[in-house]
Scaffold this active site. Structure first.
Site, PDB file in Angstrom:
ATOM      1  N   CYS A   1       0.873  -1.179   0.000  1.00  0.00           N
ATOM      2  CA  CYS A   1       0.000   0.000   0.000  1.00  0.00           C
ATOM      3  C   CYS A   1       0.909   1.229   0.000  1.00  0.00           C
ATOM      4  O   CYS A   1       2.129   1.096  -0.078  1.00  0.00           O
ATOM      5  CB  CYS A   1      -0.992  -0.010   1.159  1.00  0.00           C
ATOM      6  SG  CYS A   1      -0.296   0.173   2.801  1.00  0.00           S
TER       7      CYS A   1
ATOM      8  N   CYS B   1      -1.545   1.522  -4.262  1.00  0.00           N
ATOM      9  CA  CYS B   1      -0.223   2.122  -4.510  1.00  0.00           C
ATOM     10  C   CYS B   1      -0.069   2.578  -5.950  1.00  0.00           C
ATOM     11  O   CYS B   1       0.979   3.078  -6.335  1.00  0.00           O
ATOM     12  CB  CYS B   1       0.896   1.174  -4.099  1.00  0.00           C
ATOM     13  SG  CYS B   1       1.040  -0.319  -5.077  1.00  0.00           S
TER      14      CYS B   1
ATOM     15  N   CYS C   1       4.167   0.236  -8.023  1.00  0.00           N
ATOM     16  CA  CYS C   1       4.581  -1.152  -7.853  1.00  0.00           C
ATOM     17  C   CYS C   1       5.117  -1.695  -9.176  1.00  0.00           C
ATOM     18  O   CYS C   1       4.408  -1.718 -10.172  1.00  0.00           O
ATOM     19  CB  CYS C   1       3.400  -1.995  -7.374  1.00  0.00           C
ATOM     20  SG  CYS C   1       3.865  -3.662  -6.936  1.00  0.00           S
TER      21      CYS C   1
END
Length: 134
Positions: free
Chosen positions: A13, A87, A91
């Protein structure tokens, strides 16, 4: 994969201070040593959200000593399953790995009642995840 017999799961997150910490705590509690569990944040915070710590303590899961960690490429590479929680594009994506995006309310700044709802949502998802991995 970190071990031939068990999968590795990475929860990501933004701050690694709420959702990903709760998910990792639940997965460790439910799966035990059958799954390697990691969590990280694209912009890690200094400490875990106190409301997240409190609501997980209600479930018997201690996050008081958990430390937010910054997301690294190596963490993503060592995971078999990467579960993102808000996120965005931070990522990294690697071919051959399984990615899931869980749409969850960010507990930052929320009341303890809302954080409990997020916790309960996460628990249900974790139970399904364990069933699919072990």
């Amino acid at each position: 994969m970190t071990d031939i017999t068990k999968p590795a799961v990475l929860f990501v997150c933004v701050h690694n201070a709420g959702r990903s910490q709760m998910a990792a705590g639940y997965l460790r509690a439910i799966a035990g040593d059958r799954i390697d569990v990691f969590s990280a944040g694209s912009e890690s915070d200094n400490a875990v959200n106190p409301n997240a710590v409190a609501v997980m303590a209600e479930e018997g899961i201690d996050l008081a000593r958990a430390v937010p960690r910054i997301l690294t490429t190596d963490a993503v590479r060592r995971a078999d399953v990467v579960i993102t929680m808000g996120c965005g594009d931070a990522c990294p994506i690697f071919p051959g790995e399984c990615y899931e995006d869980w749409q969850l309310t960010d507990p930052a700044g929320q009341s303890i009642e809302i954080v409990r709802e997020v916790r309960d949502d996460i628990r249900g998802r974790i139970e399904e995840l364990v069933g699919s991995l072990v």
